[in-house]
Each structure stands twice: as C-alpha cells, then as structure tokens.
Design a protein around this motif. Sequence first.
Motif, mmCIF file in Angstrom:
data_model
loop_
_atom_site.group_PDB
_atom_site.id
_atom_site.type_symbol
_atom_site.label_atom_id
_atom_site.label_comp_id
_atom_site.label_asym_id
_atom_site.label_seq_id
_atom_site.Cartn_x
_atom_site.Cartn_y
_atom_site.Cartn_z
ATOM 1 N N ALA A 1 0.801 -1.231 0.000
ATOM 2 C CA ALA A 1 0.000 0.000 0.000
ATOM 3 C C ALA A 1 0.837 1.286 0.000
ATOM 4 N N ARG B 1 -5.948 1.427 -0.338
ATOM 5 C CA ARG B 1 -4.870 1.826 -1.241
ATOM 6 C C ARG B 1 -4.281 0.637 -2.003
ATOM 7 N N THR C 1 -2.920 7.094 -4.896
ATOM 8 C CA THR C 1 -4.245 7.358 -4.342
ATOM 9 C C THR C 1 -5.071 8.059 -5.422
#
Length: 299
Positions: A29, A84, A34
């Motif tokens: 992640a 994410r 994003t």
Amino acid sequence: MKLPLSDMARYRLFLAWLHTTQQVARPTAPWRATPDFLIVGAQRSGTTTLYRLLADHPAVRFPRLTKGVHWFDVEYHRGPSWYRSGFPLRASVEKATRELGEGVVVGEAAPYYGFHPFAPARIAEHLPEVRLVMILRDPVTRAWSQFHHERARGYEPLADFGAALDAEESRLAGAEEVLAGRPGHHLAHQHQSYVARGRYDEQIRRLWAAVGRDRVLVLYTEELERDPGPTLDALHDFLGISRRQVEPGRWNPRSQGSIPDEHVARIRAATAASDAWLAAELPTPPPWLVPAAAPTETG
C-alpha cells in the motif's frame, strides 16, 4: 450436473476473490497511488459507461481489479491500507506520465458513494484534493432501472414495482443509525432505495459541503446518450486530461418494459422539490424538466 450460478452468487464469489487479493497486496500500500477523482453516482445513471469510456483514455488509471473499491461506503471498516492496495503502483503511474507526455490521473467509480450519508465526509478526510463526478438520470427511469437491476441480482424479493415503492419508507427507517456503525451495512439503503436515490439535491448538497462546489462536476445521462462529445469534453477538462474522440456506447442496461403511469406520477411528486433545487442551483436544468421541442411541419 452443474447448476447455473445466480447473479448474486457470482457477485459474492467475485467479492470474496477481490477481498482476498487486496488483503494479499496490503503490504504494498505505501507504494501505491491514491485517487485523483471518484465517480460517485448516481447508480443506474451511466457510471459504468463513464468508467468504460475513461478506461480507454491513455491518461487514466482505475483500480487493478475492479471498477470501484467501495471503501468509503461498505468497506470502510477495513482501513486505509486495504483501500490503497487496490490501486496501481505509483511508479507505474509516473512511468506512464513520462511516456505519455501528460499527467496520468487515477480514479474509481463507486455509485453508492454519492448516496451514502457518511461517504462524502470520509472522502474529504482521506482525499482532500480529490475531484468528484456525479451523473444524474431522470429519477423515474433511474428507479425503474434499479428495480430490474436489483431483481436480477437477487436483492429485491418483491416482483411488483409498486409494492417495492410502498415498502421503501419502512425499509429505510433507521438506516443512518446502522450505517454509522461498523461495518455499517444496510441492505435496503444500498439496494432498495428507488425514490430516495432520485432526490439528488440531498446528495449534491453533501458533496458540496464536503469538498467544495468547484470540485464536483455534475453531468446528465440524457445528454451523454444524445450527444456524448460535449459531455466527455467537460469531463476530460474537469479531470485535467486531453480531450479524446470516443466511440459512443452504453454498458450494463437493465430496464424492461414500460413503467406504469401511476408509478411515474408517484416518483415525480416525490422528487419534485429536489428537481426544483437542481434547476435553480446547477448551471443547466435537468433535461427531464425541459419540454421536448415540438416537431416542425415539412411541406
């Protein structure tokens, strides 16, 4: 003998696979991008069409495994790293930007975000610079399409649309209290909210309050279907990507037959105040409020 899987069974198998795959990728992640934009609704209004059209644009990236991750509505209990982990690696986005010569943007399309009462504030908290896209359809045809969609997926047990409209108010009673908890799932709010989802004013007010009016683009399904060029130009400009020619198309249609007149009148009455607000507050009035031009006579 193999029995055919229902839409609901296939969907649940897909979710189980998706959740497992994202859980495995969770350690990655910190290196993942994003979202720069979210398509937040409305359900049955063309969010899949926008997703398909944008997915063909070389400067757009969506989640690795699905159209929408649904973290801000039904998966919020899983934590930010789980969310994410569904997106492309940041290095791959940067590489694509260099090769393409224009900024590549990352997004997802999750049509429940716009209707979920807590999703806009969560979005503002975790993605403070994100841009939001909301596409609106005539509340009558949207509700009719949703009914057939939920029937096909097994989330609507009532076979009669009028009976489903009768049941809606009691089904949604107390939904916000449930949604405020963890995991906060409410079946009727997500799958049986035919009239309530057509009260777009409430949803847009929440989006504006959360992220600001200038970061919300409102489009209309009817305009996308009639003449997609101007609508897609506006979308590309809003996302900061180059304008592209696209092949018109419509994905995931569900409506069947004609909606009875008494249900049309009922939904019109229930969404009239919302429609009036849209006409007063948005740059262009909703197409379903604009009388069709009278045909001209030819000699």
